[in-house]
Design a protein around this motif. Sequence first.
Motif, short mmCIF file in Angstrom:
data_model
loop_
_atom_site.label_atom_id
_atom_site.label_comp_id
_atom_site.label_asym_id
_atom_site.label_seq_id
_atom_site.Cartn_x
_atom_site.Cartn_y
_atom_site.Cartn_z
N HIS A 55 0.77 -1.12 -0.08
CA HIS A 55 -0.05 0.03 -0.06
C HIS A 55 1.06 1.36 -0.09
N GLN A 56 0.68 2.25 -0.85
CA GLN A 56 1.40 3.43 -1.07
C GLN A 56 0.12 4.51 -1.38
N TYR A 57 -0.32 5.05 -0.44
CA TYR A 57 -1.57 5.76 -0.74
C TYR A 57 -1.44 6.99 -1.37
N ARG A 58 -0.23 7.57 -1.56
CA ARG A 58 0.24 8.66 -2.08
C ARG A 58 0.84 8.75 -3.36
N MET A 59 0.64 7.73 -4.00
CA MET A 59 1.43 7.37 -5.06
C MET A 59 1.22 8.40 -6.27
N PRO A 60 0.26 8.84 -6.52
CA PRO A 60 0.02 10.07 -7.78
C PRO A 60 0.90 11.03 -7.59
N THR A 61 1.46 11.26 -6.44
CA THR A 61 2.27 12.56 -6.30
C THR A 61 3.74 12.41 -5.44
N GLN A 62 3.85 11.18 -4.63
CA GLN A 62 4.85 11.14 -3.86
C GLN A 62 6.25 10.84 -4.43
N ASP A 63 7.21 11.27 -3.86
CA ASP A 63 8.56 10.80 -4.06
C ASP A 63 8.80 9.43 -3.88
N LEU A 64 8.90 8.48 -4.80
CA LEU A 64 9.24 7.08 -4.74
C LEU A 64 10.55 6.51 -4.25
N GLU A 65 11.67 7.54 -4.33
CA GLU A 65 12.96 7.19 -3.85
C GLU A 65 13.02 6.58 -2.61
N ASP A 88 -8.52 9.24 -12.85
CA ASP A 88 -7.36 10.20 -13.05
C ASP A 88 -6.24 9.92 -12.00
N GLN A 89 -6.57 9.45 -10.79
CA GLN A 89 -5.51 9.16 -9.76
C GLN A 89 -4.59 7.71 -10.24
N LEU A 90 -5.40 6.94 -10.69
CA LEU A 90 -4.77 5.68 -11.00
C LEU A 90 -3.63 6.02 -12.38
N GLN A 91 -4.27 6.94 -13.21
CA GLN A 91 -3.15 7.17 -14.31
C GLN A 91 -1.97 8.18 -13.81
N GLN A 92 -2.32 9.01 -12.72
CA GLN A 92 -1.24 9.68 -12.46
C GLN A 92 -0.20 8.99 -11.62
N SER A 93 -0.56 7.72 -10.77
CA SER A 93 0.02 6.85 -10.33
C SER A 93 0.88 5.80 -11.19
N VAL A 94 0.30 5.72 -12.32
CA VAL A 94 1.11 5.08 -13.36
C VAL A 94 2.17 5.75 -13.96
N LYS A 95 1.64 7.01 -14.20
CA LYS A 95 2.72 7.99 -14.83
C LYS A 95 3.92 8.28 -13.83
N ASN A 96 3.72 8.34 -12.70
CA ASN A 96 4.88 8.59 -11.76
C ASN A 96 5.89 7.40 -11.68
N ILE A 97 5.15 6.31 -11.91
CA ILE A 97 5.99 5.10 -11.96
C ILE A 97 6.72 5.05 -13.07
N ALA A 98 6.25 5.06 -14.35
CA ALA A 98 6.84 5.27 -15.60
C ALA A 98 7.96 6.33 -15.62
N ASP A 99 7.65 7.46 -15.04
CA ASP A 99 8.73 8.60 -15.13
C ASP A 99 9.89 8.35 -14.35
N HIS A 100 9.81 7.56 -13.30
CA HIS A 100 10.90 7.37 -12.03
C HIS A 100 11.36 5.92 -12.02
N TYR A 101 10.61 5.17 -11.78
CA TYR A 101 10.94 3.49 -11.38
C TYR A 101 10.07 2.59 -12.33
N PRO A 102 10.06 2.63 -13.53
CA PRO A 102 9.48 1.77 -14.39
C PRO A 102 9.67 0.17 -14.06
N ASN A 103 8.62 -0.53 -13.57
CA ASN A 103 8.72 -2.03 -13.66
C ASN A 103 8.95 -2.43 -12.16
N ARG A 104 9.39 -1.36 -11.14
CA ARG A 104 9.32 -1.70 -9.84
C ARG A 104 8.10 -1.50 -9.05
#
Length: 363
Positions: A55-65, A88-104
């Motif tokens: 569970h990562q509840y702030r994934m749309p905007t959080q720093d994943l590092e 929209d929130q799901l899409q933002q999470s997917v984008k955050n992942i793709a932009d920073h840590y794809p596949n993790r």
Amino acid sequence: MYSNKITLIVFALIFSFGVSAQELSFEEYNPKSTLVVPSKIIKRAKFPFIDIHGHQYRMPTQDLEPVIAAMDTLNMQIMVNLSGRSGDQLQQSVKNIADHYPNRFVVFANVNFDGVGAEGWIEKTVNQLKDDVKNGARGLKVYKSLGMYNKDVDGNRLAIDDERLDPIWKTCGDLGIPVLIHAADPKSFWDEFDGDNERWLELKTHPRRKRGADNPAPWEQIIAEQHNMFKKHPNTTFINAHMGWFANNLGKLGELLDDMPNMNVGIGAIIAELGRQPRFAKAFFIKYQDRILFGKDSWKPEEFPTYFRVLESADEYFPYHKKYHAFWAMYGLDLPDAVLKKVYYKNALRIVPGLDKSMFPKN
């Protein structure tokens, strides 16, 4: 006179300490074991693993590092974030992942089940689910609110096996995505709050978890509704969170797995149950090694070593990290490597679509 006063004070202190020891409560009693046996704290999993219940509840905007840094220390290669929400929130999470840590990371979509039966509700919900999968969701996570809190359009408790929900489960099967579902809570929450209740300490320290026998329905009824739903949709793959609350009755859980070949189980939040029955649990894991997935639930990196120690080691008599969950000692299952690999990553790679297999051993 002065020395007499000192003597009285000393006796008073001794007496007060004696009384406090005699009146020590069960909550306060937490002795350090004097047992000396070989042991090893395992801070990093033996094999790379997938947390199917994250569970990562702030994934749309959080720093994943910071999350990645902790994952790397644990040997966690992929976290499945079940709190993916929708739209929209799901899409933002997917984008955050793709932009920073794809596949993790991957996300599962969620559905708000309130209002079932309203005109157009099911069509709208199914279409949104299809859009969420098209936009990157790899599964559907169903919270315990279904069967406990969600109401239909008329204000009635929504049963898990309500036929009006059938199109959702069928859609998941058609799309080839799994449904990870948490139904009810431990049965002890419904039982009498007395000295015979094994969760007495948890219910005393967390009184809001106690339920009446039929609040909002009997435990057996909610669980039966879940199983009915599994059976109605044999072409849909289900992951039963928390081992379906049968980790304390693995014989019964085995019967359920035999009866429902589309049901798998996750081990999130029930590792203490497994650690107190190491021989029986080990035999269970070996028999059902293709149906069990690693999951932790709450994101507390410091608690993962308890899971590694139970699954990997042959250690004896060690504590769980929350006394109110388990006041007993635990033992390691010492699982074979072939079983560990399936629990840690192979089963998830097979069940969850689109995970990056290159991050894991081929054998």
